[in-house]
Design an enzyme around this catalytic site. Structure first.
Site, PDB file in Angstrom:
ATOM      1  N   ASP A  64      37.001  38.483  57.246  1.00 49.84           N
ATOM      2  CA  ASP A  64      36.732  37.622  56.099  1.00 49.84           C
ATOM      3  C   ASP A  64      35.287  37.881  55.700  1.00 49.84           C
ATOM      4  O   ASP A  64      34.352  37.524  56.427  1.00 49.84           O
ATOM      5  CB  ASP A  64      36.934  36.156  56.472  1.00 49.84           C
ATOM      6  CG  ASP A  64      36.746  35.216  55.289  1.00 49.84           C
ATOM      7  OD1 ASP A  64      36.196  35.640  54.252  1.00 49.84           O
ATOM      8  OD2 ASP A  64      37.138  34.031  55.400  1.00 49.84           O
ATOM      9  N   VAL A  65      35.083  38.511  54.534  1.00 48.88           N
ATOM     10  CA  VAL A  65      33.723  38.927  54.161  1.00 48.88           C
ATOM     11  C   VAL A  65      32.806  37.745  53.875  1.00 48.88           C
ATOM     12  O   VAL A  65      31.583  37.918  53.788  1.00 48.88           O
ATOM     13  CB  VAL A  65      33.743  39.880  52.945  1.00 48.88           C
ATOM     14  CG1 VAL A  65      34.434  41.182  53.306  1.00 48.88           C
ATOM     15  CG2 VAL A  65      34.386  39.219  51.725  1.00 48.88           C
ATOM     16  N   ASN A 107      31.757  47.703  48.523  1.00 46.48           N
ATOM     17  CA  ASN A 107      32.088  46.277  48.426  1.00 46.48           C
ATOM     18  C   ASN A 107      33.097  46.069  47.302  1.00 46.48           C
ATOM     19  O   ASN A 107      32.772  46.243  46.123  1.00 46.48           O
ATOM     20  CB  ASN A 107      30.828  45.458  48.144  1.00 46.48           C
ATOM     21  CG  ASN A 107      29.958  45.286  49.368  1.00 46.48           C
ATOM     22  OD1 ASN A 107      30.431  44.913  50.437  1.00 46.48           O
ATOM     23  ND2 ASN A 107      28.663  45.563  49.233  1.00 46.48           N
ATOM     24  N   TYR A 135      34.689  33.441  39.020  1.00 49.53           N
ATOM     25  CA  TYR A 135      34.660  34.897  39.169  1.00 49.53           C
ATOM     26  C   TYR A 135      33.566  35.510  38.304  1.00 49.53           C
ATOM     27  O   TYR A 135      32.793  36.365  38.768  1.00 49.53           O
ATOM     28  CB  TYR A 135      36.026  35.469  38.784  1.00 49.53           C
ATOM     29  CG  TYR A 135      36.121  36.967  38.859  1.00 49.53           C
ATOM     30  CD1 TYR A 135      36.388  37.611  40.067  1.00 49.53           C
ATOM     31  CD2 TYR A 135      35.965  37.748  37.718  1.00 49.53           C
ATOM     32  CE1 TYR A 135      36.477  38.990  40.133  1.00 49.53           C
ATOM     33  CE2 TYR A 135      36.057  39.128  37.780  1.00 49.53           C
ATOM     34  CZ  TYR A 135      36.317  39.749  38.987  1.00 49.53           C
ATOM     35  OH  TYR A 135      36.404  41.115  39.041  1.00 49.53           O
ATOM     36  N   THR A 163      46.247  45.143  39.594  1.00 48.09           N
ATOM     37  CA  THR A 163      46.225  44.902  41.039  1.00 48.09           C
ATOM     38  C   THR A 163      47.133  43.713  41.377  1.00 48.09           C
ATOM     39  O   THR A 163      47.514  42.938  40.490  1.00 48.09           O
ATOM     40  CB  THR A 163      44.797  44.599  41.533  1.00 48.09           C
ATOM     41  OG1 THR A 163      44.420  43.279  41.096  1.00 48.09           O
ATOM     42  CG2 THR A 163      43.798  45.620  40.992  1.00 48.09           C
ATOM     43  N   LYS A 223      30.318  37.694  39.580  1.00 54.78           N
ATOM     44  CA  LYS A 223      30.066  39.073  39.146  1.00 54.78           C
ATOM     45  C   LYS A 223      28.714  39.198  38.441  1.00 54.78           C
ATOM     46  O   LYS A 223      28.030  40.221  38.580  1.00 54.78           O
ATOM     47  CB  LYS A 223      31.204  39.547  38.238  1.00 54.78           C
ATOM     48  CG  LYS A 223      32.509  39.814  38.976  1.00 54.78           C
ATOM     49  CD  LYS A 223      32.348  40.911  40.027  1.00 54.78           C
ATOM     50  CE  LYS A 223      33.661  41.281  40.685  1.00 54.78           C
ATOM     51  NZ  LYS A 223      33.508  42.332  41.732  1.00 54.78           N
TER      52      LYS A 223
END
Length: 334
Positions: free
Chosen positions: A59-60, A85, A151, A188, A155
């Site tokens: 789990d990053v 990453n 998100y 995706t 970013k």
């Protein structure tokens, strides 16, 4: 020469396609993600392609887990040459419908996951004064859209963080390079497992590209990390240009179209599993592709231009000269 590559978010999507691409070059690939079934399938694909694979469920958001994964990579392959990453998660909903816990989770994975990966990569690369870190960014890191505030915020943060680290490395005269690949909408599996409170099924905003296009760009960046960033998809470049020229107009356009553009005509499935706090691909492999194969592009002229800037400049100049000549001829006929 064989490279030792660590990839976060490697069980699906861009990370999965990137792992396959490095494997096809014969590289050693360390696969980090939470979903065990997806990781195991990714490892098989890397080895079938010609590389060696190491699976490390991680789990990053947990920096201790990321550090332990890097140590495992070095024990297995001796070093880390490239760190990619790519791991992230998201919530599709208006900001006021996202809980504080959900917002924090997206930020911890999608932003701090990159911070944790970068810190750990530098710890292993600095003694050798060599290595490359590739951040998988997004057009949404420069131009936000509705329904993805967590998100988009993450970013944006990645871009600012990476620029700061880059200048520090430059100040130190470091041989380590760090670059960002700004992605368009990609087909995706995230749209099958993202937490969504939309009335209809979520979808990427067209035009959509296949994960292999994104993976190709990541390898290009890893091989040529001197550039600050790469842009994938003509839509990415066009969006960023439009945002610089007319950001207010783009705000109004997205306010009008951004909700429908991120939803199909199909009603949302009730009580659908999501991967925000727990992996969905722990017992089921979703692969690299989502469910939008028919609408997705397999090539990207913008990536070609990134690889051949001199030829692209000549082509652009030729087109400009042609336009000028055509205009002159038309004026002469009047």
């Amino acid at each position: 020469m064989t490279k030792a590559v660590v990839i976060t978010g490697a069980s699906a999507g861009i990370g999965r396609a990137t792992a396959r691409a490095f494997g096809a070059r014969g590289d050693d690939v360390v696969l980090l993600a939470r979903g065990r079934a997806g990781l195991d399938a990714a490892a098989r694909e890397v080895e079938e392609a010609g590389g060696r694979a190491l699976v490390v469920p991680t789990d990053v958001a947990d920096h201790h887990a990321v550090e332990a994964a890097a140590d495992a990579a070095v024990r297995a392959f001796g070093r880390i040459d490239i760190w990619v990453n790519a791991g992230f998660t998201s919530v599709f909903a208006p900001f006021t419908e996202i809980t504080a816990e959900e917002y924090e989770r997206v930020t911890r994975v999608t932003y701090l996951g990159f911070v944790n990966g970068t810190r750990t990569a530098l710890a292993h690369m600095t003694p050798r004064d060599t290595g490359t870190i590739v951040q998988v960014g997004s057009a949404l890191g420069a131009r936000s859209i509705p329904l993805q505030s967590a998100y988009c915020g993450a970013k944006h943060a990645i871009n600012g963080f990476t620029s700061s680290v880059r200048t520090e490395l430059m100040h130190q005269g470091s041989g380590i390079r760090i670059t960002v690949v700004q992605m368009p909408a990609v087909n995706t599996p995230q749209f099958s497992w993202v937490l969504s409170r939309l009335p209809r099924r979520p979808q990427p905003v067209a035009p959509i590209y296949q994960p292999e296009v994104a993976a190709d760009a990541v390898l290009q960046a890893a091989d040529h990390p001197g550039r600050k960033q790469y842009f994938v998809g003509s839509s990415t470049a066009a969006t960023l240009v439009a945002n610089k020229i007319a950001p207010g107009l783009l705000d109004r356009y997205l306010a009008r179209t951004g909700y429908d553009a991120q939803q199909t005509d199909e009603a949302a499935q009730q009580n659908r599993r999501n991967n925000l706090f727990h992996p969905v691909d722990d017992d089921t492999d979703y692969g690299a592709h989502g469910s939008f194969d028919q609408e997705s592009r397999r090539r990207d002229p913008q990536l070609w231009a990134s690889r051949h800037p001199a030829l692209a400049a000549v082509a652009a100049a030729g087109a400009a000269c042609g336009a000028v000549a055509l205009g002159a001829r038309r004026r002469g006929k009047r």
